[in-house]
Design an enzyme around this catalytic site. Sequence first.
Site, PDB file in Angstrom:
ATOM      1  N   HIS A  23      -3.429   4.051   5.144  1.00  0.00           N
ATOM      2  CA  HIS A  23      -4.448   3.046   5.058  1.00  0.00           C
ATOM      3  C   HIS A  23      -5.734   3.900   4.918  1.00  0.00           C
ATOM      4  O   HIS A  23      -6.473   3.013   3.863  1.00  0.00           O
ATOM      5  CB  HIS A  23      -4.658   2.670   6.653  1.00  0.00           C
ATOM      6  CG  HIS A  23      -6.091   1.763   6.808  1.00  0.00           C
ATOM      7  ND1 HIS A  23      -5.923   0.442   6.472  1.00  0.00           N
ATOM      8  CD2 HIS A  23      -7.053   1.833   7.686  1.00  0.00           C
ATOM      9  CE1 HIS A  23      -7.224   0.087   6.793  1.00  0.00           C
ATOM     10  NE2 HIS A  23      -7.711   0.975   7.482  1.00  0.00           N
TER      11      HIS A  23
ATOM     12  N   TYR B 184       4.858   5.150  10.864  1.00  0.00           N
ATOM     13  CA  TYR B 184       4.811   3.964  11.390  1.00  0.00           C
ATOM     14  C   TYR B 184       5.747   2.860  10.273  1.00  0.00           C
ATOM     15  O   TYR B 184       5.864   1.833  10.475  1.00  0.00           O
ATOM     16  CB  TYR B 184       3.572   3.149  11.541  1.00  0.00           C
ATOM     17  CG  TYR B 184       2.172   3.185  10.406  1.00  0.00           C
ATOM     18  CD1 TYR B 184       2.654   2.427   9.282  1.00  0.00           C
ATOM     19  CD2 TYR B 184       1.561   3.908  10.512  1.00  0.00           C
ATOM     20  CE1 TYR B 184       1.414   2.311   8.499  1.00  0.00           C
ATOM     21  CE2 TYR B 184       0.257   4.225   9.799  1.00  0.00           C
ATOM     22  CZ  TYR B 184       0.476   3.281   8.518  1.00  0.00           C
ATOM     23  OH  TYR B 184      -0.437   3.459   7.487  1.00  0.00           O
TER      24      TYR B 184
ATOM     25  N   ARG C 215       1.057  -1.128  -0.019  1.00  0.00           N
ATOM     26  CA  ARG C 215       0.123  -0.132   0.074  1.00  0.00           C
ATOM     27  C   ARG C 215       0.812   1.199   0.029  1.00  0.00           C
ATOM     28  O   ARG C 215       1.507   1.518   0.973  1.00  0.00           O
ATOM     29  CB  ARG C 215      -0.798  -0.067   1.362  1.00  0.00           C
ATOM     30  CG  ARG C 215      -2.126   1.065   1.237  1.00  0.00           C
ATOM     31  CD  ARG C 215      -2.616   0.880   2.798  1.00  0.00           C
ATOM     32  NE  ARG C 215      -1.923   1.498   3.757  1.00  0.00           N
ATOM     33  CZ  ARG C 215      -1.500   1.385   5.042  1.00  0.00           C
ATOM     34  NH1 ARG C 215      -1.881   0.219   5.664  1.00  0.00           N
ATOM     35  NH2 ARG C 215      -0.767   2.002   5.639  1.00  0.00           N
TER      36      ARG C 215
END
Lengths: 439, 377
Positions: free
Chosen positions: B275, B284, B271
């Site tokens: 998100h 992160y 990805r």
Amino acid sequence: MSGVSRIKEFPLPDLGEGLTEGEILKWLVKVGDTIELNQPIVEVETAKAAVEIPAKWAGKVQAIFHEEGTTVEVGVPIIAIDTDPSAPPPSTDAEAPAEAPARTPVLVGYGPRSGAATRRPRKSANGTPTAAPATERSEPPVAPSPVVEAPAAPERPLVLAKPPVRKLARDLGVDLATLTGTGPQGSITREDVEQASTPARPAPVTVGGEQRVPVKGVRKLTADNMVASAFTAPHVTEFLTVDVTRAVKALDRLRTLPDWRDVRVSPLLLVAKAVLVAIRRHPMVNSTWAGDEIIVKPYVNLGIAAATERGLVVPNIKDAGQLSLRELAEALTGLVQTAKAGKTSPADMSGGTFTITNVGVFGVDTGTPILPPGEAAILAFGAIREMPWVHKGKIKVRQVTTLGLSFDHRIIDGELGSKFLRDVGTFLSDPEAALLAWT
Amino acid sequence: MTKGRGAGGESAPGFVQLLTPDGERIDKVTGADGVEYTVDFTDDEYRGLYRDLVVVRKLDAEATALQRQGELGIWASLLGQEAAQVGSGRALRPQDMAFPTYREHGVLYCRGIDPIMPLSLFRGVDHGAWDPVEFRFNMYTIVIGAQTLHATGYAMGITKDGKVGNDDGEAVIAYFGDGASSQGDVNEAFIWASVFNAPIVFFCQNNQYAISEPIEKQTRVPLYQRASGFGFPGVRVDGNDVLASYAVTRAALDHARHGQGPTLIEAYTYRMGAHTTTDDPTRYRMAGEVESWQAKDPIARVRAFITKQQIAGDDFFTEVDELARRESLALRERVLAMEDPDPLTIFEHVYPHGSPLVDSQRQGFAEYMDSFEGSAH
């Protein structure tokens, strides 16, 4: 209006499900730049993420409203874009289209549209708009009257009841429309249905005769504090009955001194002094429980519980340990007068470290007081009565009172609590000796 | 040294890749399930796949921009996962049924569905309901992994209806992610599908993160290997390779439609964005990791392949870019034209034949609305 305005202002959007503001990190364009649709124009940091905002329109940057480093509320315009820069300059009176309505800050979701600016006024009963409320956050509306009005439309009365209650009513053969609900907004509760279905018991007289007092203000605060304290700090209460005849005589002598003529002197003064002296001998009593540590206070903010028309208030005398006896007397008098006048400020009531509750003024002997949140001990001071008392080997009539000390057992063991209470009692039974010996 | 992440990654044996990141075509590959995979496309079909990939990415970027401009409440971007979605979406036959998550915009596009359809949900003007039977595409499922159970039940149903077992049989595909693989729902779906030999393909897009939780916190074995514990084949495919994604999905769907039971496909991908528009991936994951995946871009390799094979020239690429631009602008205009629903519509669709209680609530709310100055009600 003459068509769509060509100067468009872009308000800061809610960039992530319920955010209320963002900080302008960096402008990627400047006034006069020609920009394309979806060209990144600015970096904005919110509580959730730093993101680039793409231009909503192509055109020329007309104005930038907020500098880098400023925090902007959602809904406030941050940039103006001339969407037709090739046309002649717009007239100065071009209307500024603030098209996105402002939002009221909320934590989750998109929230109500805010404010006075966009909200249409409610019509009043006679058709004229009602005045806007004076403050944005006024008191919550008064709870609806428990007396439910008879439904206006007789053909199908509005009955409020939860589905399980409706099923219960059906099972018991109770017609909900014949009941008066005692639940929120007059809704019918399970108990209402059960009572109506029990023929042996007469249907309850609605709510007539009962007085219902809304829980708010001082009452609500008191309730919250008492519950919070009672169910977090394990309370222990100890009692001590003492002969205070000498103390009462000492007060009488005080009153005759020239310096003290215009000062109000009461037994509470000596109790306060006794507590302050005893705290110096046992500083741990003047402390607070902070989870992983106990904070022992270097000062005593001595709280005095006072009954007022508003309810119980507990103002405190700041750094009472530093005051002379006369200053302490004046502070006590001032504090009680302010409280009775209903003028105690929140600052007067915050930061207390030890409290005295003078239940004696109501003619009772003692009690088991509940700790004010954050304090380790509280002393109840009962009525002073003439009682038969063994004095120097003989039964004499003496002035006697009972002290009740509640303390937080997480901090104070029985030994420390007992020693402290005994010292207060010793002081009150012979103040002069205690002052000479301990101070 | 083998890094923990994804246990082997692209170098794992049986990794199905038919087009390298440099655009080199690999003729055939035997997958971890022992099946030999290949594709045989015409030039037109290669061009079609490229067109799909570019348009899907552009539409997705437009939706992300619309969210940043305050026109959508939230958006789950598919950036980086175009090949897994276009490859598997194009492998579906018209009679097949798809159960998407909320990120399958590329599959939706390949089913021939108007891309505007899910945007009213993300704009918050309706609940995103459409007729799954009409589109052979279930509604977007927000609950993580729940659709795998719905899909399994549906697959068991079509078996009972006698629609499975020959060349024209039906098959079901359930989409989910690496995070959902930890859900009880997904594991239950695996068990039911296995035991009842349901005609279903479990298509897991392993994009390496369950929001912020990396794949090594989800599993100690490659996800496709979990299938063997449930008793059906699993295969890992290069999810950034549209050809391999197509080949593996087509074979698994055919396997299912012939009554041979379920397959787990792990489409190994990444990805590239957040998100959803509500999180910040820089908090992160490392920039270096994102760069390494940039080099495996699913569109660049198809373009390189088409150029090398002289399947199309620059005119074609310009034309596709222009098509994508037009479609995204049209999407933007239609999103901006969506109107807020009438507040009273919340009372609709509660009971099929109405209800006195809801009627009275509607009336009460209408009266409340009328109590405002200048009310239209």
